[in-house]
Design a protein around this motif. Sequence first.
Motif, PDB file in Angstrom:
ATOM      1  N   GLY A 267       2.347  -7.060  -3.657  1.00  0.00           N
ATOM      2  CA  GLY A 267       3.920  -6.795  -3.693  1.00  0.00           C
ATOM      3  C   GLY A 267       4.263  -5.472  -4.211  1.00  0.00           C
ATOM      4  N   MET A 268       3.220  -5.224  -5.266  1.00  0.00           N
ATOM      5  CA  MET A 268       3.307  -4.165  -5.969  1.00  0.00           C
ATOM      6  C   MET A 268       2.874  -2.625  -4.964  1.00  0.00           C
ATOM      7  N   ALA A 269       1.775  -3.019  -4.341  1.00  0.00           N
ATOM      8  CA  ALA A 269       1.599  -2.020  -3.359  1.00  0.00           C
ATOM      9  C   ALA A 269       2.384  -1.821  -2.307  1.00  0.00           C
ATOM     10  N   LEU A 270       3.032  -2.981  -1.563  1.00  0.00           N
ATOM     11  CA  LEU A 270       4.128  -2.876  -0.926  1.00  0.00           C
ATOM     12  C   LEU A 270       5.269  -1.820  -1.071  1.00  0.00           C
ATOM     13  N   ALA A 271       5.917  -2.259  -2.284  1.00  0.00           N
ATOM     14  CA  ALA A 271       6.791  -1.591  -3.042  1.00  0.00           C
ATOM     15  C   ALA A 271       6.635  -0.108  -2.985  1.00  0.00           C
ATOM     16  N   GLY A 272       5.385   0.264  -3.601  1.00  0.00           N
ATOM     17  CA  GLY A 272       4.973   1.574  -3.726  1.00  0.00           C
ATOM     18  C   GLY A 272       4.962   2.322  -2.254  1.00  0.00           C
ATOM     19  N   LYS A 273       4.506   1.846  -1.411  1.00  0.00           N
ATOM     20  CA  LYS A 273       4.664   2.426  -0.106  1.00  0.00           C
ATOM     21  C   LYS A 273       6.319   2.560   0.372  1.00  0.00           C
ATOM     22  N   LYS A 274       7.023   1.445   0.038  1.00  0.00           N
ATOM     23  CA  LYS A 274       8.415   1.768   0.913  1.00  0.00           C
ATOM     24  C   LYS A 274       9.178   2.567  -0.257  1.00  0.00           C
ATOM     25  N   ASP A 275       8.943   2.776  -1.637  1.00  0.00           N
ATOM     26  CA  ASP A 275       9.693   3.791  -2.397  1.00  0.00           C
ATOM     27  C   ASP A 275       8.992   5.164  -2.204  1.00  0.00           C
ATOM     28  N   GLY A 276       7.682   5.444  -1.567  1.00  0.00           N
ATOM     29  CA  GLY A 276       7.315   6.687  -1.321  1.00  0.00           C
ATOM     30  C   GLY A 276       6.442   7.106  -2.791  1.00  0.00           C
ATOM     31  N   ARG A 277       6.079   6.329  -3.237  1.00  0.00           N
ATOM     32  CA  ARG A 277       5.364   6.443  -4.630  1.00  0.00           C
ATOM     33  C   ARG A 277       3.609   6.666  -4.492  1.00  0.00           C
ATOM     34  N   THR A 278       3.083   7.451  -5.130  1.00  0.00           N
ATOM     35  CA  THR A 278       1.687   7.730  -5.015  1.00  0.00           C
ATOM     36  C   THR A 278       0.695   6.824  -5.854  1.00  0.00           C
ATOM     37  N   TYR A 279       1.319   5.763  -6.562  1.00  0.00           N
ATOM     38  CA  TYR A 279       0.439   5.260  -7.376  1.00  0.00           C
ATOM     39  C   TYR A 279      -0.738   4.196  -6.662  1.00  0.00           C
ATOM     40  N   ARG A 280      -1.624   4.001  -7.095  1.00  0.00           N
ATOM     41  CA  ARG A 280      -2.480   2.909  -6.517  1.00  0.00           C
ATOM     42  C   ARG A 280      -2.364   1.463  -7.277  1.00  0.00           C
ATOM     43  N   VAL A 281      -2.722   0.665  -6.722  1.00  0.00           N
ATOM     44  CA  VAL A 281      -2.664  -0.867  -7.343  1.00  0.00           C
ATOM     45  C   VAL A 281      -4.162  -1.425  -7.344  1.00  0.00           C
ATOM     46  N   TYR A 282      -4.711  -1.812  -8.516  1.00  0.00           N
ATOM     47  CA  TYR A 282      -5.939  -2.577  -8.612  1.00  0.00           C
ATOM     48  C   TYR A 282      -5.948  -3.850  -9.149  1.00  0.00           C
ATOM     49  N   THR A 283      -7.028  -4.927  -8.525  1.00  0.00           N
ATOM     50  CA  THR A 283      -6.795  -5.928  -9.111  1.00  0.00           C
ATOM     51  C   THR A 283      -8.176  -6.535  -9.270  1.00  0.00           C
TER      52      THR A 283
ATOM     53  N   ASN B 290      -3.257   1.642  -0.505  1.00  0.00           N
ATOM     54  CA  ASN B 290      -3.090   2.038  -1.874  1.00  0.00           C
ATOM     55  C   ASN B 290      -3.425   0.772  -2.869  1.00  0.00           C
ATOM     56  N   LEU B 291      -4.110  -0.194  -2.199  1.00  0.00           N
ATOM     57  CA  LEU B 291      -4.694  -1.363  -2.783  1.00  0.00           C
ATOM     58  C   LEU B 291      -5.932  -1.574  -3.016  1.00  0.00           C
ATOM     59  N   CYS B 292      -6.542  -1.725  -3.984  1.00  0.00           N
ATOM     60  CA  CYS B 292      -8.059  -1.952  -4.202  1.00  0.00           C
ATOM     61  C   CYS B 292      -8.304  -3.347  -5.005  1.00  0.00           C
ATOM     62  N   ALA B 293      -9.017  -4.151  -4.327  1.00  0.00           N
ATOM     63  CA  ALA B 293      -9.130  -5.621  -4.994  1.00  0.00           C
ATOM     64  C   ALA B 293     -10.641  -5.543  -5.301  1.00  0.00           C
ATOM     65  N   VAL B 294     -11.005  -6.045  -6.482  1.00  0.00           N
ATOM     66  CA  VAL B 294     -12.495  -6.172  -6.877  1.00  0.00           C
ATOM     67  C   VAL B 294     -12.586  -7.707  -7.122  1.00  0.00           C
ATOM     68  N   VAL B 295     -13.944  -8.063  -6.628  1.00  0.00           N
ATOM     69  CA  VAL B 295     -14.229  -9.605  -6.944  1.00  0.00           C
ATOM     70  C   VAL B 295     -15.390  -9.253  -7.828  1.00  0.00           C
ATOM     71  N   ASP B 296     -15.260 -10.073  -9.086  1.00  0.00           N
ATOM     72  CA  ASP B 296     -16.612 -10.018 -10.005  1.00  0.00           C
ATOM     73  C   ASP B 296     -17.413 -11.065  -9.514  1.00  0.00           C
ATOM     74  N   ARG B 297     -18.242 -10.652  -8.701  1.00  0.00           N
ATOM     75  CA  ARG B 297     -19.347 -11.652  -8.237  1.00  0.00           C
ATOM     76  C   ARG B 297     -20.400 -11.967  -9.057  1.00  0.00           C
ATOM     77  N   ASN B 298     -20.322 -12.660 -10.010  1.00  0.00           N
ATOM     78  CA  ASN B 298     -21.285 -13.396 -10.895  1.00  0.00           C
ATOM     79  C   ASN B 298     -21.890 -14.568 -10.611  1.00  0.00           C
ATOM     80  N   ARG B 299     -21.253 -15.096  -9.604  1.00  0.00           N
ATOM     81  CA  ARG B 299     -21.976 -16.629  -8.798  1.00  0.00           C
ATOM     82  C   ARG B 299     -21.889 -17.659  -9.849  1.00  0.00           C
ATOM     83  N   LEU B 300     -21.032 -17.756 -10.869  1.00  0.00           N
ATOM     84  CA  LEU B 300     -20.734 -18.706 -11.816  1.00  0.00           C
ATOM     85  C   LEU B 300     -19.451 -19.026 -12.037  1.00  0.00           C
TER      86      LEU B 300
END
Length: 274
Positions: A123-139, A165-175
């Motif tokens: 939602g944050m990334a989509l809002a940034g696109k619609k508003d013409g903002r340059t920010y990136r979103v990380y989770t 403008n969206l980057c997700a990270v999976v903390d893949r520690n397998r536990l």
Amino acid sequence: MENLTAKAFELRKTVLHMIYQAKTGHIGGDFSVMDILVTLYYIHMNVAPGREKDPDRDRFILSKGHSVESLYAVLCDKGFFPKEELLTYSTYLSKYIGHPNNKINGIEMNSGSLGHGLSVSVGMALAGKKDGRTYRVYTVMGDGELAEGSVWEGAMAAGHYKLDNLCAVVDRNRLQISGSTEDVMSHDNLEKRFASFGWYVIHAEGNSIKSLDEAFIKAKETRGMPTVIIADTTKGYGVSFMENKAGWHHKVPTEQELRAGLEELEEKRRAANE
């Protein structure tokens, strides 16, 4: 890179003190995710104290909110709030509670109800696109939370809207708290799953600042699709008797374990600076 590796070990010492003093915390996931947070906050994210309301700031959501101690330690070190406040972690009436609290400078949303972070980030990334903002979103998500259906609804939407403008990270520690993720709900085909929803997939050594830095650079360069970084990490990374132990998902160290952990982390901090 060596200085930031040393920084990550130093901040793990802060987390170890916090959890020992408060007698609560999720130390295993704190230690696995620390290098990811350090790489984001010290190299890649456009955020700073005093700019919490800047519409062009980058956004960060710690979806695996139970690892909040690491996020608090990083934000404090970056100057978002004074160390004296951090010392109140999990004490009576403190706003520094066991999951991210958006009453604290630098925290975008209350999180920790697993499976929600990615959808909110979409939602944050989509809002940034619609508003013409340059920010990136990380989770940052834990691999255990990928069993939540809402994660894949968010992944589908992000691919549909081509949220580069969206980057997700999976903390893949397998536990996870109940044991191996592969016993609870296997994730061996993560690459194919995300790719099938229109994501660009990158692998990284999740406890290597250099590898993570390269991955985040690639993510910024990607156009027309969201990026997921599958970061292979070690639960409890940095303290040998905690590493790859599901029991350290949520465990308070004894005084002896505190001293041993601090000594080992200090040795690794010094080695990283040599």
